[in-house]
Design a protein around this motif. Structure first.
Motif, PDB file in Angstrom:
ATOM      1  N   ARG A  13      -5.022   9.556  -4.009  1.00 10.93           N
ATOM      2  CA  ARG A  13      -5.213   8.257  -3.346  1.00 10.93           C
ATOM      3  C   ARG A  13      -4.041   7.876  -2.452  1.00 10.93           C
ATOM      4  O   ARG A  13      -2.920   8.347  -2.622  1.00 10.93           O
ATOM      5  N   LEU A  14      -4.339   6.989  -1.521  1.00 10.07           N
ATOM      6  CA  LEU A  14      -3.352   6.472  -0.590  1.00 10.07           C
ATOM      7  C   LEU A  14      -2.130   5.925  -1.317  1.00 10.07           C
ATOM      8  O   LEU A  14      -0.993   6.136  -0.895  1.00 10.07           O
ATOM      9  N   VAL A  17       0.438   8.634  -2.075  1.00  5.18           N
ATOM     10  CA  VAL A  17       1.235   9.037  -0.909  1.00  5.18           C
ATOM     11  C   VAL A  17       2.323   8.002  -0.652  1.00  5.18           C
ATOM     12  O   VAL A  17       3.475   8.343  -0.376  1.00  5.18           O
ATOM     13  N   GLU A  18       1.942   6.747  -0.740  1.00  2.00           N
ATOM     14  CA  GLU A  18       2.898   5.656  -0.534  1.00  2.00           C
ATOM     15  C   GLU A  18       4.069   5.767  -1.518  1.00  2.00           C
ATOM     16  O   GLU A  18       5.236   5.649  -1.133  1.00  2.00           O
ATOM     17  N   GLU A  19       3.762   6.048  -2.758  1.00  2.00           N
ATOM     18  CA  GLU A  19       4.802   6.185  -3.783  1.00  2.00           C
ATOM     19  C   GLU A  19       5.695   7.404  -3.537  1.00  2.00           C
ATOM     20  O   GLU A  19       6.907   7.332  -3.700  1.00  2.00           O
ATOM     21  N   ILE A  20       5.096   8.519  -3.137  1.00  4.10           N
ATOM     22  CA  ILE A  20       5.881   9.720  -2.832  1.00  4.10           C
ATOM     23  C   ILE A  20       6.856   9.420  -1.702  1.00  4.10           C
ATOM     24  O   ILE A  20       8.043   9.756  -1.769  1.00  4.10           O
ATOM     25  N   MET A  21       6.367   8.790  -0.640  1.00  6.66           N
ATOM     26  CA  MET A  21       7.223   8.493   0.512  1.00  6.66           C
ATOM     27  C   MET A  21       8.377   7.574   0.138  1.00  6.66           C
ATOM     28  O   MET A  21       9.512   7.801   0.562  1.00  6.66           O
ATOM     29  N   LYS A  22       8.082   6.569  -0.653  1.00  2.00           N
ATOM     30  CA  LYS A  22       9.148   5.640  -1.082  1.00  2.00           C
ATOM     31  C   LYS A  22      10.148   6.341  -1.992  1.00  2.00           C
ATOM     32  O   LYS A  22      11.350   6.231  -1.805  1.00  2.00           O
ATOM     33  N   ARG A  45       3.136   6.931   9.691  1.00  3.83           N
ATOM     34  CA  ARG A  45       2.321   6.235  10.695  1.00  3.83           C
ATOM     35  C   ARG A  45       0.851   6.214  10.271  1.00  3.83           C
ATOM     36  O   ARG A  45       0.168   5.203  10.430  1.00  3.83           O
ATOM     37  N   ASP A  46       0.356   7.315   9.705  1.00  2.28           N
ATOM     38  CA  ASP A  46      -1.021   7.350   9.188  1.00  2.28           C
ATOM     39  C   ASP A  46      -1.199   6.318   8.083  1.00  2.28           C
ATOM     40  O   ASP A  46      -2.201   5.617   8.020  1.00  2.28           O
ATOM     41  N   LEU A  47      -0.201   6.258   7.226  1.00  2.00           N
ATOM     42  CA  LEU A  47      -0.226   5.316   6.109  1.00  2.00           C
ATOM     43  C   LEU A  47      -0.300   3.877   6.616  1.00  2.00           C
ATOM     44  O   LEU A  47      -1.080   3.070   6.119  1.00  2.00           O
ATOM     45  N   LEU A  65      -3.028  -3.425  -3.181  1.00  4.10           N
ATOM     46  CA  LEU A  65      -2.885  -2.284  -4.079  1.00  4.10           C
ATOM     47  C   LEU A  65      -4.249  -1.691  -4.444  1.00  4.10           C
ATOM     48  O   LEU A  65      -4.395  -0.472  -4.547  1.00  4.10           O
ATOM     49  N   GLN A  66      -5.245  -2.545  -4.626  1.00  2.00           N
ATOM     50  CA  GLN A  66      -6.594  -2.065  -4.931  1.00  2.00           C
ATOM     51  C   GLN A  66      -7.154  -1.254  -3.762  1.00  2.00           C
ATOM     52  O   GLN A  66      -7.778  -0.212  -3.966  1.00  2.00           O
ATOM     53  N   HIS A  67      -6.921  -1.739  -2.561  1.00 11.46           N
ATOM     54  CA  HIS A  67      -7.364  -0.997  -1.365  1.00 11.46           C
ATOM     55  C   HIS A  67      -6.704   0.371  -1.327  1.00 11.46           C
ATOM     56  O   HIS A  67      -7.374   1.395  -1.127  1.00 11.46           O
ATOM     57  N   ASN A  68      -5.387   0.411  -1.521  1.00  8.67           N
ATOM     58  CA  ASN A  68      -4.642   1.673  -1.479  1.00  8.67           C
ATOM     59  C   ASN A  68      -5.047   2.621  -2.603  1.00  8.67           C
ATOM     60  O   ASN A  68      -4.941   3.835  -2.456  1.00  8.67           O
ATOM     61  N   ALA A  69      -5.521   2.070  -3.700  1.00 11.18           N
ATOM     62  CA  ALA A  69      -5.970   2.903  -4.815  1.00 11.18           C
ATOM     63  C   ALA A  69      -7.373   3.451  -4.586  1.00 11.18           C
ATOM     64  O   ALA A  69      -7.793   4.396  -5.253  1.00 11.18           O
ATOM     65  N   ALA A  70      -8.109   2.896  -3.626  1.00 12.76           N
ATOM     66  CA  ALA A  70      -9.486   3.320  -3.380  1.00 12.76           C
ATOM     67  C   ALA A  70      -9.596   4.379  -2.279  1.00 12.76           C
ATOM     68  O   ALA A  70     -10.539   5.167  -2.270  1.00 12.76           O
ATOM     69  N   VAL A  71      -8.647   4.415  -1.361  1.00 18.89           N
ATOM     70  CA  VAL A  71      -8.725   5.328  -0.212  1.00 18.89           C
ATOM     71  C   VAL A  71      -8.174   6.697  -0.596  1.00 18.89           C
ATOM     72  O   VAL A  71      -7.064   6.809  -1.111  1.00 18.89           O
ATOM     73  N   GLU A  72      -8.952   7.736  -0.337  1.00 19.71           N
ATOM     74  CA  GLU A  72      -8.506   9.103  -0.625  1.00 19.71           C
ATOM     75  C   GLU A  72      -7.671   9.652   0.526  1.00 19.71           C
ATOM     76  O   GLU A  72      -7.883   9.307   1.694  1.00 19.71           O
ATOM     77  N   VAL A  73      -6.748  10.529   0.187  1.00 17.15           N
ATOM     78  CA  VAL A  73      -5.875  11.169   1.168  1.00 17.15           C
ATOM     79  C   VAL A  73      -6.697  11.864   2.245  1.00 17.15           C
ATOM     80  O   VAL A  73      -6.368  11.789   3.431  1.00 17.15           O
TER      81      VAL A  73
END
Length: 138
Positions: A13-14, A17-22, A45-47, A65-73
């Motif tokens: 999930r998105l 990716v956000e957590e990895i980048m941070k 930029r994609d994020l 957070l719910q939105h980011n948890a729903a979108v697949e990479v």
């Protein structure tokens, strides 16, 4: 080239990716399949493009957070326009990145991801050049 590359699979999930980048302080995360082969890449930029902006719509942090948890990479990744081999010259990497206007190049060996070259890697190389070659006149 950076050989310690943080990757993710396309079904994640998105938010991941956000957590990895941070956590890793990176702006590009290669997407690999179960065999470690490159299938895409997600940039910061994609994020940002996929995120719901609190400036445009009044939403709570929980909703974001719910939105980011729903979108697949796989929904926001793109396949790299270019890759490079580990034995390529740094000038080739710089040329590709500048001409294609991309911030990184995945490094592949036998179709497997072995590293990544980023703008930060190239800047590090420039920093290490002898002082005599640092004139900015073009």
């Amino acid at each position: 080239m950076t050989t310690k590359v943080f990757t993710i699979q396309p079904n994640k999930r998105l938010r991941a990716v956000e957590e990895i980048m941070k956590w890793a302080h990176v702006r590009h995360v290669p997407v690999v399949d179960e065999r470690g082969r490159l299938v895409g890449i997600v940039s910061h930029r994609d994020l940002m493009g996929a995120a719901i902006s609190t400036l445009q719509v009044r939403i709570s942090e929980v909703e974001r957070l719910q939105h980011n948890a729903a979108v697949e990479v796989r929904q926001l990744m793109h396949f790299p326009t270019a890759t490079i081999g580990p034995d390529e010259r740094v000038q080739r990497a710089a040329h590709l990145m500048r001409s294609l206007k991309i911030g990184c190049l995945p490094v592949l060996e036998d179709q497997h991801l072995v590293g990544i070259v980023t703008e930060a890697d190239l800047l590090h190389i420039v920093e290490e050049l002898p002082d005599a070659s640092l004139a900015l006149r073009i």
